[in-house]
Enzyme design. Structure first.
Site, PDB file in Angstrom:
ATOM      1  N   ARG A 167      -6.468 -10.996 -11.278  1.00 31.23           N
ATOM      2  CA  ARG A 167      -5.066 -10.584 -12.090  1.00 31.23           C
ATOM      3  C   ARG A 167      -4.585 -11.786 -12.780  1.00 31.23           C
ATOM      4  NH1 ARG A 167      -2.267  -5.363  -9.316  1.00 31.23           N
ATOM      5  NH2 ARG A 167      -4.313  -4.031  -8.893  1.00 31.23           N
ATOM      6  N   HIS A 226       5.869  -3.381  -7.504  1.00 31.32           N
ATOM      7  CA  HIS A 226       5.285  -4.005  -6.166  1.00 31.32           C
ATOM      8  C   HIS A 226       6.548  -3.996  -5.328  1.00 31.32           C
ATOM      9  CE1 HIS A 226       1.453  -4.765  -7.720  1.00 31.32           C
ATOM     10  NE2 HIS A 226       1.575  -5.617  -8.469  1.00 31.32           N
ATOM     11  N   ASP A 245      -2.107   2.111  -3.829  1.00 34.84           N
ATOM     12  CA  ASP A 245      -2.322   1.966  -5.288  1.00 34.84           C
ATOM     13  C   ASP A 245      -1.337   2.672  -6.057  1.00 34.84           C
ATOM     14  OD1 ASP A 245      -3.612   1.263  -7.451  1.00 34.84           O
ATOM     15  OD2 ASP A 245      -5.505   2.513  -7.006  1.00 34.84           O
ATOM     16  N   LEU A 269       3.263  -0.937  17.455  1.00 35.00           N
ATOM     17  CA  LEU A 269       2.163  -0.589  16.421  1.00 35.00           C
ATOM     18  C   LEU A 269       1.796  -1.828  16.013  1.00 35.00           C
ATOM     19  CD1 LEU A 269       1.191   0.950  13.938  1.00 35.00           C
ATOM     20  CD2 LEU A 269       3.245   0.104  12.460  1.00 35.00           C
ATOM     21  N   TRP A 279      -7.340 -11.572  -6.857  1.00 33.15           N
ATOM     22  CA  TRP A 279      -7.024 -12.962  -7.618  1.00 33.15           C
ATOM     23  C   TRP A 279      -7.427 -13.075  -9.124  1.00 33.15           C
ATOM     24  CZ3 TRP A 279      -4.572 -16.019  -4.631  1.00 33.15           C
ATOM     25  CH2 TRP A 279      -4.710 -15.990  -3.337  1.00 33.15           C
TER      26      TRP A 279
HETATM   27  C1  FPP Z   1      -1.837  -1.675  -6.114  1.00 35.49           C
HETATM   28  O1  FPP Z   1      -1.232  -1.051  -7.191  1.00 35.49           O
HETATM   29  C2  FPP Z   1      -1.006  -2.618  -5.127  1.00 35.49           C
HETATM   30  C3  FPP Z   1      -1.282  -3.905  -5.033  1.00 35.49           C
HETATM   31  C4  FPP Z   1      -2.537  -4.669  -5.445  1.00 35.49           C
HETATM   32  C5  FPP Z   1      -0.230  -4.904  -4.077  1.00 35.49           C
HETATM   33  C6  FPP Z   1       0.377  -4.082  -3.039  1.00 35.49           C
HETATM   34  C7  FPP Z   1       1.508  -4.952  -2.579  1.00 35.49           C
HETATM   35  C8  FPP Z   1       2.613  -4.291  -2.118  1.00 35.49           C
HETATM   36  C9  FPP Z   1       2.723  -2.669  -1.809  1.00 35.49           C
HETATM   37  C10 FPP Z   1       3.728  -4.873  -1.643  1.00 35.49           C
HETATM   38  C11 FPP Z   1       3.382  -5.949  -0.643  1.00 35.49           C
HETATM   39  C12 FPP Z   1       3.011  -5.669   0.553  1.00 35.49           C
HETATM   40  C13 FPP Z   1       3.469  -5.685   1.788  1.00 35.49           C
HETATM   41  C14 FPP Z   1       2.472  -5.451   3.072  1.00 35.49           C
HETATM   42  C15 FPP Z   1       4.301  -6.600   2.362  1.00 35.49           C
HETATM   43  P1  FPP Z   1      -1.616  -1.714  -8.521  1.00 35.49           P
HETATM   44  O2  FPP Z   1      -0.876  -2.953  -9.009  1.00 35.49           O
HETATM   45  O3  FPP Z   1      -2.997  -1.643  -8.571  1.00 35.49           O
HETATM   46  O4  FPP Z   1      -1.089  -0.431  -9.453  1.00 35.49           O
HETATM   47  P2  FPP Z   1      -1.793   0.322 -10.657  1.00 35.49           P
HETATM   48  O5  FPP Z   1      -3.110   0.703 -10.251  1.00 35.49           O
HETATM   49  O6  FPP Z   1      -0.955   1.431 -11.051  1.00 35.49           O
HETATM   50  O7  FPP Z   1      -1.849  -0.983 -11.714  1.00 35.49           O
END
Ligand code: FPP
Length: 247
Positions: free
Chosen positions: A71, A37, A20, A131, A69
């Site tokens: 978002r 991301h 997060d 892993l 979804w």
């Molecule tokens: C949360 O941060 C993150 C996500 C919903 C997406 C996680 C995806 C990745 C780390 C990239 C792809 C992953 C892989 C495994 C290839 P947020 O957007 O909720 O952050 P915020 O709370 O600050 O808005």
């Protein structure tokens, strides 16, 4: 600040992570959320490497929840594209490192390109024994439990099982995580103190570790600190301290 090395004799078999804070990390830099991301993918790489080094057996990453979804469409599309590209780019290296790729979640709801890329990655790494990297995609704990109940209801209707024969194991066997150990450690970054519908059934006895660190800043040292914190806890599973000290 470094806290040193985790005890190699007490490494969690299964670590689950709620990644997060990507959006806030980007905002702090006056960038679009997707930039965060992208940076998050680098953190994933570091954590996968560290888990391989430590001999962790399962790493489950909450990459996209059922709720995600909702978002903005633009962000959902960008995340799906990022996933496809990342899986395509990283799989050969993961394969070399004996990583086995798996997935939990409602696979059918993902875009076809994402399904195809995941299938390819699973096939390429199917025989690997290192892993297990499990991506939770279009996943939520309530969705998973509902799905399990539907399966059990079908078995009841078909006369394959009687109501009194349903045990906790019956339910666990119908979850996406059947055959996986439950996570001993769950990490959530970015200072949020919620489970957000992740692994609801499986985390009954899991140790939770929360950190203010935003996901893109989470690295090997941060993971080590989380594991060391876990190793300093006493896991009693409802028993007394004296009972668990009896070997
Ligand atoms: C949360 O941060 C993150 C996500 C919903 C997406 C996680 C995806 C990745 C780390 C990239 C792809 C992953 C892989 C495994 C290839 P947020 O957007 O909720 O952050 P915020 O709370 O600050 O808005």
């Amino acid at each position: 600040m470094s806290a040193g090395q985790p005890d190699p004799n007490n490494i969690p078999r299964h670590i689950a992570i709620i990644m997060d804070g990507n959006g806030r990390w980007a905002k702090l830099r006056d960038k679009a959320r997707i930039y965060g991301h992208h940076a998050g993918v680098e953190a994933v790489r570091k954590v996968v490497e560290a888990c391989t080094e430590l001999g962790v057996e399962y790493l489950t990453l909450y990459a996209f929840s059922t709720e995600n979804w909702k978002r903005p469409e633009e962000e959902v599309n960008a995340l799906m594209e990022l996933l496809v590209r990342t899986i395509r780019r990283e799989t050969p290296e993961l394969d070399k490192n004996n990583v086995h790729i798996g997935m939990i979640g409602d696979g059918h709801s993902l875009p076809p390109a994402c399904i195809a890329e995941l299938e390819e990655a699973k096939k390429m790494t199917a025989d690997n024994t290192g892993l297990n990297l499990i991506l939770a995609l279009s996943y939520s704990g309530r969705w998973e439990i509902t799905h399990a109940v539907q399966q059990i209801a079908k078995d009841l209707v078909n006369g394959n099982i009687k109501p009194e024969e349903i045990t906790e194991q019956t339910i666990a066997d119908k979850l996406n995580t059947a055959n996986m150990p439950e996570p001993e450690l769950l990490i959530r970054t970015s200072g949020e103190y919620r489970l957000s519908n992740f692994l609801l059934w499986q985390t009954a006895y899991t140790e939770y570790y929360f950190t203010e660190t935003l996901w893109p800043d989470f690295d090997k040292e941060a993971l080590f600190n989380a594991i060391i914190d876990y190793q300093n806890r006493e896991r009693r599973f409802g028993k007394t301290t004296e009972q668990i000290q009896v070997k």
